[in-house]
Design a protein around this motif. Structure first.
Motif, PDB file in Angstrom:
ATOM      1  N   ASN A  90      -9.340   0.100   2.580  1.00  0.00           N
ATOM      2  CA  ASN A  90      -9.925   0.442   1.275  1.00  0.00           C
ATOM      3  C   ASN A  90     -11.125   1.364   1.382  1.00  0.00           C
ATOM      4  OD1 ASN A  90      -8.303  -1.319  -0.342  1.00  0.00           O
ATOM      5  ND2 ASN A  90      -9.441  -3.044   0.470  1.00  0.00           N
TER       6      ASN A  90
ATOM      7  N   ASN B 247      -1.786 -11.082  -4.145  1.00  0.00           N
ATOM      8  CA  ASN B 247      -1.031  -9.841  -4.290  1.00  0.00           C
ATOM      9  C   ASN B 247       0.298 -10.164  -4.972  1.00  0.00           C
ATOM     10  OD1 ASN B 247       0.454  -7.532  -4.084  1.00  0.00           O
ATOM     11  ND2 ASN B 247      -0.175  -7.080  -1.980  1.00  0.00           N
TER      12      ASN B 247
ATOM     13  N   TYR C  17      -7.688  -9.008  -8.167  1.00  0.00           N
ATOM     14  CA  TYR C  17      -7.313  -8.842  -6.762  1.00  0.00           C
ATOM     15  C   TYR C  17      -7.822  -7.509  -6.245  1.00  0.00           C
ATOM     16  CZ  TYR C  17      -4.491  -9.063  -2.499  1.00  0.00           C
ATOM     17  OH  TYR C  17      -4.079  -9.111  -1.184  1.00  0.00           O
TER      18      TYR C  17
ATOM     19  N   MET D 242     -10.298  -9.126   1.710  1.00  0.00           N
ATOM     20  CA  MET D 242     -10.541 -10.567   1.681  1.00  0.00           C
ATOM     21  C   MET D 242     -11.997 -10.911   1.380  1.00  0.00           C
ATOM     22  SD  MET D 242      -9.957 -13.441   4.600  1.00  0.00           S
ATOM     23  CE  MET D 242      -9.577 -15.123   4.173  1.00  0.00           C
TER      24      MET D 242
ATOM     25  N   TYR E 257      -3.448 -15.820   0.151  1.00  0.00           N
ATOM     26  CA  TYR E 257      -2.451 -14.926   0.759  1.00  0.00           C
ATOM     27  C   TYR E 257      -1.368 -15.833   1.332  1.00  0.00           C
ATOM     28  CZ  TYR E 257      -0.568 -10.458   1.888  1.00  0.00           C
ATOM     29  OH  TYR E 257       0.242  -9.351   1.889  1.00  0.00           O
TER      30      TYR E 257
ATOM     31  N   LEU F 177      -2.987 -13.134   6.888  1.00  0.00           N
ATOM     32  CA  LEU F 177      -4.373 -13.219   7.363  1.00  0.00           C
ATOM     33  C   LEU F 177      -4.468 -14.017   8.660  1.00  0.00           C
ATOM     34  CD1 LEU F 177      -6.151 -13.535   3.924  1.00  0.00           C
ATOM     35  CD2 LEU F 177      -5.552 -11.502   5.245  1.00  0.00           C
ATOM     36  N   ARG F 178      -5.431 -13.628   9.488  1.00  0.00           N
ATOM     37  CA  ARG F 178      -5.575 -14.208  10.817  1.00  0.00           C
ATOM     38  C   ARG F 178      -6.375 -15.510  10.771  1.00  0.00           C
ATOM     39  NH1 ARG F 178      -4.176  -8.651  11.210  1.00  0.00           N
ATOM     40  NH2 ARG F 178      -5.529  -8.703   9.385  1.00  0.00           N
TER      41      ARG F 178
ATOM     42  N   GLU G  64     -10.483 -14.857  10.393  1.00  0.00           N
ATOM     43  CA  GLU G  64     -10.526 -14.621   8.947  1.00  0.00           C
ATOM     44  C   GLU G  64     -10.434 -15.964   8.206  1.00  0.00           C
ATOM     45  OE1 GLU G  64      -8.645 -10.132   8.528  1.00  0.00           O
ATOM     46  OE2 GLU G  64      -7.228 -11.783   8.519  1.00  0.00           O
TER      47      GLU G  64
HETATM   48  P1  AFP Z   1      -6.996  -4.059   5.932  1.00  0.00           P
HETATM   49  O1  AFP Z   1      -8.162  -4.496   6.815  1.00  0.00           O
HETATM   50  O2  AFP Z   1      -5.898  -3.403   6.698  1.00  0.00           O
HETATM   51  O3  AFP Z   1      -7.461  -3.239   4.770  1.00  0.00           O
HETATM   52  O4  AFP Z   1      -6.338  -5.394   5.360  1.00  0.00           O
HETATM   53  C1  AFP Z   1      -7.093  -6.211   4.539  1.00  0.00           C
HETATM   54  C2  AFP Z   1      -6.552  -7.604   4.585  1.00  0.00           C
HETATM   55  O5  AFP Z   1      -6.423  -8.041   5.905  1.00  0.00           O
HETATM   56  C3  AFP Z   1      -7.401  -8.571   3.777  1.00  0.00           C
HETATM   57  O6  AFP Z   1      -8.745  -8.218   3.724  1.00  0.00           O
HETATM   58  C4  AFP Z   1      -6.763  -8.595   2.417  1.00  0.00           C
HETATM   59  O7  AFP Z   1      -6.958  -9.806   1.760  1.00  0.00           O
HETATM   60  C5  AFP Z   1      -5.320  -8.340   2.723  1.00  0.00           C
HETATM   61  O8  AFP Z   1      -5.270  -7.639   3.966  1.00  0.00           O
HETATM   62  C6  AFP Z   1      -4.649  -7.528   1.666  1.00  0.00           C
HETATM   63  O9  AFP Z   1      -3.312  -7.375   1.982  1.00  0.00           O
HETATM   64  P2  AFP Z   1      -2.265  -6.696   0.965  1.00  0.00           P
HETATM   65  O10 AFP Z   1      -2.611  -5.228   0.935  1.00  0.00           O
HETATM   66  O11 AFP Z   1      -0.926  -6.956   1.565  1.00  0.00           O
HETATM   67  O12 AFP Z   1      -2.437  -7.334  -0.378  1.00  0.00           O
END
Ligand code: AFP
Length: 428
Positions: A187, A286, A319, A323, A339, A350-351, A355
């Protein structure tokens, strides 16, 4: 003539809106002295007290009052004062000093990325197959570098490293730090909120091995220290880089929120003892993935949108896709962020280690709940550093309600991580 009149109207409306925004933004808080000693300006003090001044902006006069520097509860002062209450804070002091310094540096880089050209991909792919952004790589190096000299942290595990990394004084240190250096980095080019998430575990005793032991074996043993369940976390936090920079932390005695004051370059306690409302009015997921969600979750979202859930009111969707931003909003306003697992991603996205577990620790400390939809996140034992887990976190009753909906379709349980009672041995 008509055109001129409409332009004039627009200008007047804009001025009125600005005046209104400024009044809201600079409304002095009503209470005088903040808990934890942070001085809040009173309305009468705002224009006359020492340290307050007036700023001229586009013809609008705004009174900006600044607290007395001697009375500000900075993060550094907070850590010092807490050591008197809890002796174990002494160990966290230098660790937090390094983490806050790293976050300030990352905040500066994120804030100026569009100008300095630090946008876009770094040209590499991390171990999870995701494109690394330039800022991912830099933030990872900054955090690793900062933690290296604390003398308190022996092992770090990061989203951007394929394996845990031993840092200096590895065999004499006390802590293992896990982190996602720049969560939501996809983002960043659009100027949307991003953040750093971190968690701190105590090193397990097995790392203290006799010196004659083979170096590789010793290293592996120490690296295995990262694979601990969230319940073992002794500290966790996140730093959010947004319209302002926030640092939210817990050491297992509640949750404290700090805001970076750019004028003095310090994190200042602005949100002491953060707590989540029992119920919220927001769901944050999402929804583009909903055709692949478990049936129980689809029904839950369908119901709360129509006010047919246990709360009896309608829920709104929010949304960000970052995260840290979504969790921070949830902490502030309540509701649920999730998620989930879906048909394609049986363990969600998510890890667990850097996370889900740190965020769950924070949410639980704020009186909320964090769950896979079936079991408590903090009980899960990672089998590898980059394990993923489905997650729902936020207001206690909202997360519990999701569990109830999910339980109606239990056959859909994703084959994911094992709970604490069935722990797998740590990798040796
Ligand atoms: P990035 O670090 O690749 O931007 O991913 C962000 C993330 O790990 C987490 O911060 C968000 O909650 C999630 O992915 C969003 O995932 P979607 O784009 O699949 O909704």
């Amino acid at each position: 003539m008509m055109v001129m009149r409409s332009v004039l109207c627009d200008v007047l409306l804009l001025a009125a809106a600005l005046a209104c925004c400024c009044c809201l933004a600079f409304q002095p808080p009503s209470t005088g002295v903040h808990k934890h000693g942070l001085l809040r300006p009173s309305s009468s003090a705002s224009s006359s007290a020492a340290g307050s001044r007036r700023r001229q902006t586009g013809g609008l006069r705004m009174a900006i009052s600044r607290p007395d520097p001697g009375k500000i509860m900075t993060l550094t002062r907070y850590m010092l004062e807490q050591t008197r209450l809890y002796p174990e804070y002494q160990d966290f002091e230098s660790l937090m000093g390094s983490i806050q310094l790293a976050c300030k540096s990352i905040a500066m880089l994120v804030g100026s990325a569009g100008i300095t050209g630090l946008v876009g991909a770094a040209g590499a792919v991390n171990v999870q197959g995701e494109d690394q952004k330039k800022l991912d790589v830099l933030s990872n190096d900054i955090l690793k570098g900062a933690l290296q000299y604390t003398g308190r942290c022996g092992v770090v595990a990061s989203e951007e490293e394929p394996h845990p990394v031993l840092v200096e004084e590895a065999y004499m240190s006390k802590f293992v730090t896990v982190f996602d250096p720049l969560d939501g980095s996809s983002n960043v080019d659009a100027g949307i909120a991003t953040g750093t998430i971190f968690g701190v575990f105590k090193e397990q005793e097995e790392c203290m091995l006799p010196e004659q032991l083979d170096g590789d074996l010793m290293a592996n043993q120490c690296l295995g220290n990262t694979l601990q369940p969230g319940d073992n976390l002794v500290a966790a936090g996140y730093c959010m880089y947004s319209s302002s920079v926030h640092m939210v932390i817990t050491f297992g005695h509640g949750v404290q929120g700090f805001t970076l004051d750019p004028e003095i370059g310090e994190f200042v306690l602005t949100h002491p003892n953060m707590t989540l409302p029992r119920r919220g009015k927001i769901y944050s997921m999402n929804e583009g993935n909903s055709p692949d969600w478990p049936e129980g979750l689809r029904q839950y979202v369908d119901d709360v949108k129509q006010g047919k859930g246990a709360a009896g009111h309608k829920y709104s969707a929010r949304y960000i896709g970052s995260m840290v931003g979504d969790v921070h909003r949830t902490l502030m306003y309540g509701g649920v962020f999730g998620y989930p697992a879906d048909k394609k991603n049986k363990n969600g996205k998510l890890r667990l280690l850097y996370e889900a577990a740190p965020m769950s620790f924070i949410v639980e400390q704020a009186g909320g709940k964090a769950s896979t939809g079936y079991e408590r996140i903090m009980d899960l034992h990672p089998k590898s550093v980059h394990d993923r887990t489905p997650i729902f976190l936020g207001s206690y009753d909202d997360v519990e309600e999701i569990e109830q909906y999910m339980a109606k379709h239990k056959e859909e349980i994703a084959p994911h991580l094992v709970a604490k009672e069935e722990q797998v041995p740590v990798a040796k």
